[in-house]
Enzyme design. Structure first.
Site, mmCIF file in Angstrom:
data_model
loop_
_atom_site.group_PDB
_atom_site.id
_atom_site.type_symbol
_atom_site.label_atom_id
_atom_site.label_comp_id
_atom_site.label_asym_id
_atom_site.label_seq_id
_atom_site.Cartn_x
_atom_site.Cartn_y
_atom_site.Cartn_z
ATOM 1 N N ASN A 11 27.389 39.893 38.169
ATOM 2 C CA ASN A 11 28.394 40.220 39.599
ATOM 3 C C ASN A 11 29.286 39.177 39.653
ATOM 4 O O ASN A 11 29.059 38.245 39.954
ATOM 5 C CB ASN A 11 27.220 40.362 40.806
ATOM 6 C CG ASN A 11 28.243 40.636 42.101
ATOM 7 O OD1 ASN A 11 29.095 41.056 41.779
ATOM 8 N ND2 ASN A 11 27.443 40.391 43.238
ATOM 9 N N TRP A 12 30.544 39.858 39.250
ATOM 10 C CA TRP A 12 31.515 38.792 39.329
ATOM 11 C C TRP A 12 32.200 38.495 40.693
ATOM 12 O O TRP A 12 33.070 38.004 40.918
ATOM 13 C CB TRP A 12 32.630 39.084 38.090
ATOM 14 C CG TRP A 12 32.405 39.008 36.893
ATOM 15 C CD1 TRP A 12 31.338 38.174 36.450
ATOM 16 C CD2 TRP A 12 32.876 39.536 35.853
ATOM 17 N NE1 TRP A 12 31.314 38.305 34.871
ATOM 18 C CE2 TRP A 12 32.157 38.903 34.526
ATOM 19 C CE3 TRP A 12 33.810 40.481 35.376
ATOM 20 C CZ2 TRP A 12 32.395 39.691 33.116
ATOM 21 C CZ3 TRP A 12 33.915 40.966 34.037
ATOM 22 C CH2 TRP A 12 33.342 40.692 33.123
ATOM 23 N N LYS A 13 31.727 39.246 41.439
ATOM 24 C CA LYS A 13 32.159 39.284 42.656
ATOM 25 C C LYS A 13 33.875 39.236 42.981
ATOM 26 O O LYS A 13 34.361 39.719 41.977
ATOM 27 C CB LYS A 13 31.684 38.008 43.521
ATOM 28 C CG LYS A 13 30.098 38.056 43.472
ATOM 29 C CD LYS A 13 29.423 37.072 44.341
ATOM 30 C CE LYS A 13 27.937 37.029 43.990
ATOM 31 N NZ LYS A 13 27.122 36.161 44.873
ATOM 32 N N HIS A 96 23.979 44.784 48.583
ATOM 33 C CA HIS A 96 24.385 43.277 48.249
ATOM 34 C C HIS A 96 24.243 42.725 49.682
ATOM 35 O O HIS A 96 25.100 42.884 50.433
ATOM 36 C CB HIS A 96 25.468 42.795 47.214
ATOM 37 C CG HIS A 96 25.576 41.459 46.842
ATOM 38 N ND1 HIS A 96 25.761 40.352 47.573
ATOM 39 C CD2 HIS A 96 25.118 41.157 45.672
ATOM 40 C CE1 HIS A 96 25.736 39.363 47.011
ATOM 41 N NE2 HIS A 96 25.418 39.420 45.822
ATOM 42 N N GLU A 98 25.909 40.182 50.662
ATOM 43 C CA GLU A 98 27.264 39.854 51.253
ATOM 44 C C GLU A 98 27.868 41.079 51.658
ATOM 45 O O GLU A 98 28.587 40.942 52.572
ATOM 46 C CB GLU A 98 27.913 39.468 50.061
ATOM 47 C CG GLU A 98 27.649 37.931 49.526
ATOM 48 C CD GLU A 98 27.922 37.629 48.010
ATOM 49 O OE1 GLU A 98 28.877 38.350 47.504
ATOM 50 O OE2 GLU A 98 27.291 36.525 47.764
ATOM 51 N N GLU A 168 16.998 39.569 45.776
ATOM 52 C CA GLU A 168 18.079 38.394 46.043
ATOM 53 C C GLU A 168 17.821 37.703 47.557
ATOM 54 O O GLU A 168 18.268 38.066 48.221
ATOM 55 C CB GLU A 168 19.298 38.854 45.955
ATOM 56 C CG GLU A 168 19.877 39.561 44.589
ATOM 57 C CD GLU A 168 21.356 39.288 44.200
ATOM 58 O OE1 GLU A 168 21.604 38.719 43.206
ATOM 59 O OE2 GLU A 168 22.381 39.677 44.955
ATOM 60 N N GLY A 174 24.260 31.512 45.374
ATOM 61 C CA GLY A 174 25.289 30.651 45.292
ATOM 62 C C GLY A 174 25.171 29.206 45.822
ATOM 63 O O GLY A 174 25.926 28.559 46.206
ATOM 64 N N SER A 213 20.936 32.098 41.948
ATOM 65 C CA SER A 213 21.298 30.846 41.304
ATOM 66 C C SER A 213 20.402 30.753 39.819
ATOM 67 O O SER A 213 19.722 29.590 39.763
ATOM 68 C CB SER A 213 20.888 29.458 41.974
ATOM 69 O OG SER A 213 21.470 29.345 43.273
ATOM 70 N N GLY A 234 25.484 35.749 39.587
ATOM 71 C CA GLY A 234 26.355 35.694 40.096
ATOM 72 C C GLY A 234 27.430 34.371 39.434
ATOM 73 O O GLY A 234 28.059 34.684 38.552
ATOM 74 N N GLY A 235 27.279 33.243 40.079
ATOM 75 C CA GLY A 235 28.021 32.284 39.548
ATOM 76 C C GLY A 235 27.866 31.924 37.727
ATOM 77 O O GLY A 235 29.056 31.930 37.319
HETATM 78 P P1 13P Z 1 24.401 33.406 42.294
HETATM 79 O O1 13P Z 1 23.885 33.629 40.847
HETATM 80 O O2 13P Z 1 25.733 32.676 42.201
HETATM 81 O O3 13P Z 1 23.467 32.737 43.120
HETATM 82 O O4 13P Z 1 24.681 34.859 42.980
HETATM 83 C C1 13P Z 1 23.802 35.889 42.977
HETATM 84 C C2 13P Z 1 24.235 36.901 43.306
HETATM 85 O O5 13P Z 1 24.661 37.092 44.472
HETATM 86 C C3 13P Z 1 24.334 38.100 42.365
HETATM 87 O O6 13P Z 1 24.640 39.417 42.892
#
Ligand code: 13P
Length: 251
Positions: A11-13, A96, A98, A168, A174, A213, A234-235
């Site tokens: 997920n590149w957000k 998600h 967010e 999650e 993050g 993470s 994510g990251g």
């Molecule tokens: P991180 O891997 O950066 O913690 O993000 C997880 C995430 O929200 C994937 O959707």
């Protein structure tokens, strides 16, 4: 991981330029990824076609980070699942954390999005998970129940035959704070048991991803847990080598 096919989603957000996203997609799609793992990339809407251009020559699949509940109409700023499908998108992340916390998406709306994705023939990646306050208050099961019940109430347990669940924990997203493999496994088992009480066969084949993470150095121990079937990254998905290493750890 059981006998389910591993699934790794990036997920590149809200990240990257047109060029950097194309380069990242290209590095991942041309890598020697394990054939035993499903790999998904979720760019922003506008980067979708550039990513498809490189992904279509590989086994890597394309997903969106969000969608509208409507197919068309006076909904300024929205993108429908049908439109995403035309751009080669096969999966959509729904719910998600967010989206839930920053864009006020409640479980009822998430369930509607889940249904819209399925009605259009795409696969939802249904994200669920508790905040730190909820964990500290002993509410993990109650939160998971509420988030799953919304989808079960709307579409029934049968819908889980073609849903991917992503657990999650919000406090691990993050933050560099991963749930321990045992903490994650405990919730994954709880999710599977809930579905199993309604339909054991669907529960057995349901893929439940862990997100929060995940990095190359913790991926293998997380994926070794019996109810963790892959990851939502994510990251670490913003770095081709890290993402490829995580895919390899799932293989
Ligand atoms: P991180 O891997 O950066 O913690 O993000 C997880 C995430 O929200 C994937 O959707």
């Amino acid at each position: 991981m059981g006998n389910r096919r591993p699934f790794i989603a990036g997920n590149w957000k809200l990240n990257g330029s047109r060029q950097s996203v194309a380069d990242l997609a290209s590095a991942i799609c041309t890598a020697d990824l394990p054939e035993t793992v499903d790999v998904l990339l979720c760019p922003t809407f506008v980067h979708m076609s550039d990513v498809l251009a490189v992904a279509s020559n590989s086994a890597v699949q394309l997903g969106a980070q969000n969608c509208a509940i409507h197919a068309h109409g006076a909904f300024t700023g929205e993108v429908s699942v049908q439109m995403l499908s035309e751009y080669g998108c096969e999966y959509v992340l729904v719910g998600h954390s967010e989206r839930r916390s920053l864009f006020a998406e409640d479980s009822a709306l998430v369930a509607s999005k889940c249904a819209a994705v399925q009605e259009a023939g795409l696969t939802p990646v249904l994200c669920i998970g508790e905040t730190l306050e909820q964990r500290d208050a002993g509410q993990v099961k109650a939160v998971i129940d509420e988030q799953l019940d919304a989808v079960l109430g709307t579409a029934g347990v049968g819908s889980f035959a073609s849903i991917i669940v992503a657990y999650e924990p919000v406090w691990a997203i993050g933050t560099g704070k991963t749930a321990s493999p045992e903490q994650a496994q405990e919730v994954h088992a709880l999710i599977r048991a809930k579905i199993s009480a309604l339909d054991p066969e669907i529960a057995q084949s349901l893929r439940i991803l862990y997100g929060g993470s995940v990095k190359p150095d913790n991926a293998a121990t997380l994926f070794a847990q019996p109810d963790i079937d892959g990851g939502l990254i994510g990251g670490a998905a913003l770095d081709a080598q890290s993402f490829i290493a995580i895919c390899t750890a799932a293989g």
